[in-house]
Enzyme design. Structure first.
Site, mmCIF file in Angstrom:
data_model
loop_
_atom_site.group_PDB
_atom_site.id
_atom_site.type_symbol
_atom_site.label_atom_id
_atom_site.label_comp_id
_atom_site.label_asym_id
_atom_site.label_seq_id
_atom_site.Cartn_x
_atom_site.Cartn_y
_atom_site.Cartn_z
ATOM 1 C CB THR A 180 9.596 -11.569 -18.274
ATOM 2 O OG1 THR A 180 8.274 -11.564 -17.684
ATOM 3 C CG2 THR A 180 10.060 -13.013 -18.400
ATOM 4 N N GLY A 181 9.521 -10.437 -15.210
ATOM 5 C CA GLY A 181 9.311 -10.759 -13.798
ATOM 6 C C GLY A 181 9.020 -9.488 -13.035
ATOM 7 N N GLY A 218 9.624 -6.339 -11.877
ATOM 8 C CA GLY A 218 10.614 -5.398 -12.374
ATOM 9 C C GLY A 218 11.467 -4.739 -11.297
ATOM 10 C CB THR A 251 7.202 -8.647 -19.954
ATOM 11 O OG1 THR A 251 7.006 -7.697 -18.925
ATOM 12 C CG2 THR A 251 8.318 -8.137 -20.840
ATOM 13 N NE ARG A 276 6.330 -1.221 -11.678
ATOM 14 C CZ ARG A 276 6.669 -2.205 -12.511
ATOM 15 N NH1 ARG A 276 6.273 -2.168 -13.769
ATOM 16 N NH2 ARG A 276 7.391 -3.206 -12.101
ATOM 17 C CB VAL A 277 9.043 3.462 -14.863
ATOM 18 C CG1 VAL A 277 10.025 2.906 -15.881
ATOM 19 C CG2 VAL A 277 8.234 4.609 -15.469
ATOM 20 N N GLY A 278 8.876 0.075 -14.674
ATOM 21 C CA GLY A 278 9.571 -1.146 -14.277
ATOM 22 C C GLY A 278 10.961 -1.244 -14.888
ATOM 23 C CG ASP A 279 12.326 -5.225 -15.525
ATOM 24 O OD1 ASP A 279 11.091 -5.032 -15.461
ATOM 25 O OD2 ASP A 279 12.822 -6.273 -15.977
HETATM 26 N N1 ASP Z 1 9.119 -6.832 -15.711
HETATM 27 C C1 ASP Z 1 7.842 -6.247 -15.988
HETATM 28 C C2 ASP Z 1 7.662 -5.033 -15.111
HETATM 29 O O1 ASP Z 1 7.992 -5.099 -13.952
HETATM 30 C C3 ASP Z 1 6.702 -7.175 -15.803
HETATM 31 C C4 ASP Z 1 6.902 -8.559 -16.343
HETATM 32 O O2 ASP Z 1 7.922 -8.889 -16.890
HETATM 33 O O3 ASP Z 1 6.007 -9.374 -16.231
HETATM 34 O O4 ASP Z 1 7.138 -4.057 -15.572
#
Ligand code: ASP
Length: 289
Positions: free
Chosen positions: A208-209, A211, A158, A186-189
């Site tokens: 970031t991480g 999600g 991200t 799929r939708v993340g955070d």
């Molecule tokens: N947070 C992002 C997601 O889950 C991925 C990331 O931050 O690396 O889509």
């Protein structure tokens, strides 16, 4: 006059098996540009959008041009932006075919009464706004993370930026390709205001991480809530919100700046590409400790 501050990240995916010299060099250049904009009086909202646009275009991170395709080979991207003083926000989820997801998120904020547009509707809206399209996906995208994720592994990336300007206005922006080989749809955070991105009168946050864990811990808004209700410092609030997410089993990091011009970039993953510049003289571009 407030003290300006700027922080950026290029994701919490780094591993010590690789080096990140190109990413750090690009981020150092961008940091100088963003710091000059803020010192010159530019609004935080424009600075975070400019930073994230450049990070998207660099192809060096898993966002924008560097994004990886989903399990069907389609590039579905998420992004959001939030303006602290007004708490206006815009976001796009599972966006296909547009070069800059953050530009689409900004247009949702500026041009519609909505906060989040998803899928085909988001793409149609962005095209109608005249935003640049991706004509030839295989030629355009240069996936920054070519390593295939192992089954069950939540490999990800991200980009994000947060800023406090000379007027004390805060803003946050985040853009992502999400998880590598993610399930279509799929939708993340990242496009969820409060989970991956937040800005108000106290603090601006970009996460970031993994999600799914950031959604379940509502990490970005939790940083502000800890500062507000528990009267925690920026550093304690950011570390506390991240620790709550980690207790659920996730990993990652965040960047945050306060209205007092402080900045923090905690992470609980192996590394996080990140950069900080403050009016107080702090300058840092790093991937590991
Ligand atoms: N947070 C992002 C997601 O889950 C991925 C990331 O931050 O690396 O889509």
């Amino acid at each position: 006059m407030a003290q300006w501050a700027l922080a950026m990240h290029g994701g919490a995916g780094p591993t010590r098996k690789k080096t990140y010299d190109a990413e750090e060099a690009h981020m150092a250049e961008l940091l100088a540009q963003g710091a000059a904009m803020l010192a010159g009086g530019a609004p935080a909202l424009d600075v975070v959008q400019t930073m994230v646009t450049a990070l998207e275009e660099s192809g060096l991170h898993v966002a924008g041009r560097g994004a990886s395709p989903n399990a069907d080979g389609i590039f579905e991207l998420d992004a959001s932006i939030m303006d602290g003083p007004t708490r206006k926000a815009g976001a796009v989820a599972a966006l296909v075919g547009l070069r800059s997801p953050i530009a689409a998120a900004r247009a949702v904020m500026d041009k519609t009464p909505h906060v989040l547009l998803a899928g085909a509707g988001a793409a149609a809206f962005a095209r109608a706004q005249g935003l640049a399209e991706v004509d030839d996906p295989p030629a355009y995208y240069t996936p920054a993370a070519t390593r295939p994720a192992a089954p069950g592994e939540l490999a990800h990336g991200t980009v994000g930026a947060v800023a406090c300007d000379r007027e004390g206005r805060l803003a946050a922006a985040t853009s992502t390709g999400g998880l590598l080989r993610k399930t279509p749809g799929r939708v993340g955070d990242v496009p969820l205001i409060g989970a991956g991105t937040w800005a108000d009168g106290r603090v601006a946050v970009s996460c970031t991480g993994q999600g799914e864990y950031f959604i379940r811990a509502n990490v970005a808004a939790d940083v502000s809530a800890r500062m507000h209700y528990a009267r925690q410092s920026l550093h304690a609030a950011a570390a506390g919100a991240l620790a709550d997410m980690e207790r659920l089993g996730g990993d990652g990091g965040l960047i945050a700046v306060s209205a007092e011009g402080e900045a923090t970039t905690p992470y609980v993953s192996e590394g996080m590409k990140r950069a900080i510049a403050t009016q107080g003289g702090l300058r840092e571009v790093k991937t590991f400790r």
